[in-house]
Design a protein around this motif. Sequence first.
Motif, PDB file in Angstrom:
ATOM      1  N   ARG B  51     -10.414  -5.140 -16.340  1.00 24.08           N
ATOM      2  CA  ARG B  51      -9.681  -3.986 -15.826  1.00 24.08           C
ATOM      3  C   ARG B  51      -8.742  -4.415 -14.698  1.00 24.08           C
ATOM      4  N   ASP B  52      -9.235  -5.309 -13.841  1.00 27.83           N
ATOM      5  CA  ASP B  52      -8.398  -5.788 -12.739  1.00 27.83           C
ATOM      6  C   ASP B  52      -7.111  -6.426 -13.251  1.00 27.83           C
ATOM      7  N   ALA B  53      -7.226  -7.178 -14.346  1.00 22.85           N
ATOM      8  CA  ALA B  53      -6.044  -7.848 -14.895  1.00 22.85           C
ATOM      9  C   ALA B  53      -5.042  -6.827 -15.416  1.00 22.85           C
ATOM     10  N   ILE B  54      -5.548  -5.688 -15.895  1.00 20.39           N
ATOM     11  CA  ILE B  54      -4.654  -4.692 -16.477  1.00 20.39           C
ATOM     12  C   ILE B  54      -3.984  -3.841 -15.397  1.00 20.39           C
ATOM     13  N   VAL B  55      -4.687  -3.583 -14.287  1.00 20.63           N
ATOM     14  CA  VAL B  55      -4.076  -2.757 -13.230  1.00 20.63           C
ATOM     15  C   VAL B  55      -3.313  -3.599 -12.204  1.00 20.63           C
ATOM     16  N   ASP B  56      -3.239  -4.908 -12.451  1.00 27.80           N
ATOM     17  CA  ASP B  56      -2.411  -5.776 -11.622  1.00 27.80           C
ATOM     18  C   ASP B  56      -0.949  -5.281 -11.683  1.00 27.80           C
ATOM     19  N   PRO B  57      -0.226  -5.275 -10.540  1.00 27.70           N
ATOM     20  CA  PRO B  57       1.139  -4.720 -10.538  1.00 27.70           C
ATOM     21  C   PRO B  57       2.057  -5.348 -11.598  1.00 27.70           C
ATOM     22  N   ASP B  58       1.961  -6.676 -11.774  1.00 24.54           N
ATOM     23  CA  ASP B  58       2.807  -7.326 -12.776  1.00 24.54           C
ATOM     24  C   ASP B  58       2.461  -6.853 -14.182  1.00 24.54           C
ATOM     25  N   ALA B  59       1.159  -6.667 -14.430  1.00 29.68           N
ATOM     26  CA  ALA B  59       0.748  -6.186 -15.750  1.00 29.68           C
ATOM     27  C   ALA B  59       1.238  -4.766 -15.963  1.00 29.68           C
ATOM     28  N   SER B 222      14.788 -12.495 -22.364  1.00 33.62           N
ATOM     29  CA  SER B 222      14.204 -11.837 -21.193  1.00 33.62           C
ATOM     30  C   SER B 222      14.420 -12.591 -19.894  1.00 33.62           C
ATOM     31  N   GLY B 223      14.400 -13.934 -19.950  1.00 34.98           N
ATOM     32  CA  GLY B 223      14.529 -14.688 -18.723  1.00 34.98           C
ATOM     33  C   GLY B 223      13.228 -14.788 -17.942  1.00 34.98           C
ATOM     34  N   HIS B 224      12.190 -14.120 -18.402  1.00 32.87           N
ATOM     35  CA  HIS B 224      10.847 -14.247 -17.804  1.00 32.87           C
ATOM     36  C   HIS B 224      10.823 -13.998 -16.306  1.00 32.87           C
ATOM     37  N   ILE B 225      11.468 -12.954 -15.848  1.00 34.30           N
ATOM     38  CA  ILE B 225      11.370 -12.634 -14.426  1.00 34.30           C
ATOM     39  C   ILE B 225      10.121 -11.778 -14.252  1.00 34.30           C
ATOM     40  N   ARG B 226       9.122 -12.379 -13.595  1.00 36.29           N
ATOM     41  CA  ARG B 226       7.820 -11.727 -13.522  1.00 36.29           C
ATOM     42  C   ARG B 226       7.916 -10.410 -12.769  1.00 36.29           C
ATOM     43  N   GLY B 227       7.280  -9.392 -13.296  1.00 29.87           N
ATOM     44  CA  GLY B 227       7.325  -8.082 -12.655  1.00 29.87           C
ATOM     45  C   GLY B 227       8.618  -7.335 -12.921  1.00 29.87           C
ATOM     46  N   GLN B 228       9.585  -8.001 -13.605  1.00 31.49           N
ATOM     47  CA  GLN B 228      10.845  -7.315 -13.885  1.00 31.49           C
ATOM     48  C   GLN B 228      11.215  -7.310 -15.363  1.00 31.49           C
TER      49      GLN B 228
END
Lengths: 283, 283
Positions: B51-59, B222-228
């Motif tokens: 669950r923690d991995a899913i509610v991580d901001p980046d996720a 995509s360019g793989h910009i994490r969180g974006q």
Amino acid sequence: MNSVAIPSRFARWRNPSALPGFGLTLGFTLFYLSAIVLIPLAALLLRPWTLGWDGFWSVIAQPRTLAALKLSFGAAAIAAAINAVLGLIVAWVLTRYRIPGGRLIDALVDLPFALPTAVAGIALSSLYASNGWLGAIAAQFGLKIAYTPIGVVIALIFIGLPFVVRTLQPVLADMSLESEEAAATLGASRAQTFFRVILPALAPSLITGTAMAFARAVGEYGSVIFIAGNLPMVSEIAPLLIVIKLQEYDYAAAAAIGVVMLTISFVMLLALNALQSWAAARQ
Amino acid sequence: MRQAFRNPTQDHPAIRIALSAVAITFIVLFLLMPLAVVFSEALSNGLSAARDAIVDPDALSAIRLTLITAAIAVPLNLVFGLSAAWAIAKFDFRGKSILTTLIDLPFSVSPVVSGLIYVLVFGLQGWLGPTLRDHDIKIIFALPGIVLATIFVTFPFVARELIPLMSDQGRDEEEAAVSLGASGLSTFLRVTLPNIKWGLLYGVLLCNARAMGEFGAVSVVSGHIRGQTDTMPLHVEVLYNDYQYVGAFAVASLLALLALVTLAIKSLLEWRYADEIAAVHRH
């Protein structure tokens, strides 16, 4: 009235119809098709020639490119051949026999269509890694699957599996049992009936399904890169090489490999189409 | 005198058992185990770690981006599919079969090449690159590129579902409605739409599953910009390559659940409305 009596130029390419909306829907269809598919594909086909013929050739003739193309097409061919045999067995069992959980298995056959390729990739990779559920068993026999070309073939079998099964199923279901009965009446063994009566009737759709599995496998990326290990010259597939060239901002080289892949796939599909109509005509 | 009689169109029991065993083993090894390993790895450190991995901001940002992308791409392809099917199925015109073939074209293009073509048009070194940069418009490595690549790979789904279905249904009902004075729009909404609704749902379902799960094409643009600019499948890749296996499989299990829900609804539609969705379901 004139407009009815004299066929206009317009009427020659389309039959008159009472329904409205032809211009609007065809216009939108052509616009959308051109904007999304045709113009960008034209950009791909034109791009490599900025290198000139020699430049194009030097990209393709590099040992690393050739090795990647050979792996992509070779592994796809092996996987398609395995899928042809196992897919035929699965389709046969699902249509001819009543097995427990048959309906569930039938629904599951579409999983490779529905499961995102990256998910399939990491799942197969951890399954076949030397400490994975299946990889550990293989390791006991000294067989390494993940991070080798065998891993590539495994991923491509997964991705191509539904094509053969789903192409054969309706044909098997519609096949009448009368010719099988006739063959048996005339003294044919079950094996003779299968290979001389059933298999020839299935051949066109078996070829179609196998060709579709092959075409899909050649370009496959997501499910392969995690399990392949991506060692240049050994387990690096052509689509990955395109990504690498793009990351190096070598657009023309990336496009060159893309064009070669598209061309080979296209020629093979044409050849398989010819083979298929030959098989259908022999019936 | 009784003699054992075996129906000549049925296989010998030994063969039935052998073939069933082969088919079931193949399905278990290649379909069931990859699926099981996703959930097993996700839960290997317990539910809360997953669950923690899913509610991580980046996720969460990846989930949001995936939903936004599908929310744009699927409706556009829906409108296109309806429009193409109306033009192709309800009218006779020259070039119809070429148009149908061209609509299927994206299915035979490698996902990586599907992303590459947009880089070649909109990328910095692409056809429109300099113009876009001068006007400060970002397409590649931003949302528009991701949406375009997703539209491309899901382009044929709705159209190829509706074209055979609407061709089979013919145009008698629509012609009757129009001749009784119905407008084009109300003919479509009241006559055509009720006839095709299940087929339409079927096409949209498959289109959506692919749109949310696409990896290769989106990865290129995509360019793989994490969180974006990471979608869910791309986030899975980032976590996996970061050796955060629990996180990768936790996000992957969301995508696997989506696949399972898709398969369940798909099987339900095929089972309940077999006659009302087109005969051709091959991808």
